[in-house]
Design a protein around this motif. Structure first.
Motif, short mmCIF file in Angstrom:
data_model
loop_
_atom_site.label_atom_id
_atom_site.label_comp_id
_atom_site.label_asym_id
_atom_site.label_seq_id
_atom_site.Cartn_x
_atom_site.Cartn_y
_atom_site.Cartn_z
N ALA A 105 8.21 -57.55 -28.31
CA ALA A 105 7.05 -56.37 -27.93
C ALA A 105 7.09 -56.27 -26.31
O ALA A 105 6.88 -55.20 -25.79
CB ALA A 105 5.75 -56.72 -28.51
N LEU A 106 6.98 -57.43 -25.51
CA LEU A 106 6.58 -57.18 -24.13
C LEU A 106 8.01 -56.60 -23.63
O LEU A 106 7.71 -56.01 -22.42
CB LEU A 106 6.44 -58.70 -23.64
N ALA A 107 9.17 -56.96 -24.06
CA ALA A 107 10.36 -56.36 -23.52
C ALA A 107 10.50 -54.74 -23.65
O ALA A 107 10.75 -54.12 -22.65
CB ALA A 107 11.65 -57.04 -23.97
N LEU A 108 9.86 -54.42 -24.89
CA LEU A 108 9.88 -52.91 -25.23
C LEU A 108 8.85 -52.17 -24.14
O LEU A 108 9.20 -51.26 -23.73
CB LEU A 108 9.66 -52.52 -26.40
N VAL A 109 7.61 -52.91 -24.03
CA VAL A 109 6.76 -52.29 -23.36
C VAL A 109 7.12 -52.12 -21.83
O VAL A 109 6.87 -51.27 -21.04
CB VAL A 109 5.25 -53.12 -23.22
N TRP A 110 7.58 -53.19 -21.49
CA TRP A 110 8.23 -53.27 -19.99
C TRP A 110 9.36 -52.06 -19.68
O TRP A 110 9.07 -51.22 -18.63
CB TRP A 110 8.82 -54.53 -19.63
N GLY A 111 10.21 -51.93 -20.62
CA GLY A 111 11.14 -50.90 -20.60
C GLY A 111 10.27 -49.45 -20.53
O GLY A 111 11.01 -48.66 -19.90
N PHE A 112 9.61 -49.33 -21.50
CA PHE A 112 8.83 -48.14 -21.63
C PHE A 112 7.96 -47.82 -20.52
O PHE A 112 8.03 -46.43 -20.16
CB PHE A 112 7.70 -48.13 -22.92
N ALA A 113 7.54 -48.69 -19.62
CA ALA A 113 6.85 -48.42 -18.48
C ALA A 113 7.82 -47.90 -17.50
O ALA A 113 7.25 -47.04 -16.68
CB ALA A 113 6.04 -49.86 -18.10
N TRP A 114 8.85 -48.22 -17.33
CA TRP A 114 9.77 -47.74 -16.39
C TRP A 114 10.27 -46.29 -16.75
O TRP A 114 10.45 -45.60 -16.10
CB TRP A 114 10.94 -48.71 -16.18
N LEU A 115 10.40 -46.16 -17.88
CA LEU A 115 10.78 -44.76 -18.40
C LEU A 115 9.57 -43.71 -18.25
O LEU A 115 9.85 -42.67 -17.55
CB LEU A 115 11.11 -44.81 -20.04
#
Length: 358
Positions: free
Chosen positions: A56-66
């Motif tokens: 979940a944290l990895a996905l949130v991190w990637g989404f923040a950059w998008l």
């Protein structure tokens, strides 16, 4: 037809400035993607694994950059992307700095102990090594653990050999350094990951504080034979050209590295702190002029690097040295002669695997 007066004097953006803006945006996007990929991988590997928190944290991190990149593209502005990315990276690096190496995990049997070195009082050339590994391997999973204390007189050092164990194609090899004494004994130093029980090495994970570093000192009959006989790796020996003083200094450098790891554990790193780069760092510490080279990373080509640097003792062509130093068949055919004690058997193994080397 003439332009309307309102358009006649509109400023025109120079082509070079438009090109510079496009290049800047391209670099910002590339940097954002790299930061996003690195951070997502770090979070996935290091964050708590319970209830898929790491995912979940990895996905949130990637989404923040998008989101940052999308905002910058819509607004045609790079500054908000750079500022927001800086805040994200500072927060991630603050967390990353809290991840420190440990020495109290449930280690695999073959790295349950790290070698410890202690010079004798008033005799710095006499080194005692504790936790020298001398396992009897019948297979990778069937073995008899043995840890020993051994004493070495460095004035009796006669040789240094580099062993390369190939396990993943011609470019990747594990590097070991074997010290030979005038009585035929050998001790091998190997920089490895300190595996936990059930853990396997992954080169990508080695970039992300996944493994502590281990410095293993072992008998050749253990650390070379487990590779040739139990794991099926291809092992080659090369004699290194060093003066007696340089051999002693290199041994002492390993002993110092062992003492440092015993006092303060450190992380293994696939690129900057691995089995080959540590050897290079140790050699540089004792004054050996070894240049930086890409073959220090593609460790399978270390023999070519040593040849070009004048570091091999033999003057034979390298293909012949490679063939003569291929020890697999000799290691697999060796059998201890009746009546030999353990030390004599180890000496006989070391002599047998070098038959044919020039």
């Amino acid at each position: 037809m003439p332009y309307p007066a309102s358009h006649r004097f509109m400023p025109v953006t120079p082509r070079w400035r438009r090109g510079l803006g496009a290049l800047t945006w391209l670099l910002v996007c590339l940097g954002a993607m790299l930061c996003g990929a690195w951070g997502s991988t770090a979070l996935y590997l290091e964050a708590p694994q319970t209830h898929n928190i790491a995912t979940a944290l990895a996905l949130v991190w990637g989404f923040a950059w998008l989101v940052l990149l999308g905002y910058g593209a819509l607004q045609r502005r790079t500054l908000p992307v750079m500022a927001g990315g800086l805040v994200l990276m500072l927060a991630l690096l603050a967390w990353w700095s809290t991840i420190t190496p440990r020495s109290d995990r449930r280690w695999a049997d073959d790295v349950a102990h790290l070698v410890e070195a202690a010079p004798e009082y008033n005799a710095p050339q006499h080194i005692q090594l504790r936790h020298v590994r001398n396992f009897i391997w019948r297979s990778e999973t069937d073995y008899t653990p043995r840890w020993e204390t051994r004493n070495y007189d460095l004035t009796r050092l006669r040789s240094v050999d580099v062993a390369l164990s190939y396990w993943m194609g011609p470019a990747i090899a594990h590097t070991l350094v074997s010290f030979g004494f005038d009585n035929g004994e050998h001790v091998v130093f190997s920089v490895e990951i300190r595996k936990e029980q059930g853990e396997q090495f992954d080169a990508l994970a080695g970039f992300f504080k996944q493994y502590e570093m281990a410095l293993v000192a072992a008998d050749e009959r253990d650390i070379l034979a487990v590779r040739t006989n139990a794991r099926g790796e291809e092992v080659h020996l090369y004699r290194v050209k060093l003066s007696p003083a340089a051999m002693q200094e290199l041994f002492l450098a390993y002993a110092q590295q062992a003492s440092q790891l015993a006092q303060a554990p450190r992380f293994y790193h696939t690129l900057t702190a691995n089995c080959t780069t540590i050897v290079w760092q140790l050699a540089r510490r004792i004054g050996q002029e070894l240049p930086l080279d890409w073959r220090l990373l593609a460790s399978g080509y270390l023999p070519e690097y040593l040849r070009d640097a004048g570091g091999l003792e033999s003057m034979q062509p390298l293909p012949l040295q490679r063939s003569n130093g291929h020890i697999n068949a000799r290691a697999q055919s060796w059998q201890p002669a009746p009546g030999l004690d353990d030390t004599q058997a180890s000496i006989d193994f070391s002599r047998h695997i070098r038959a044919g080397m020039r």
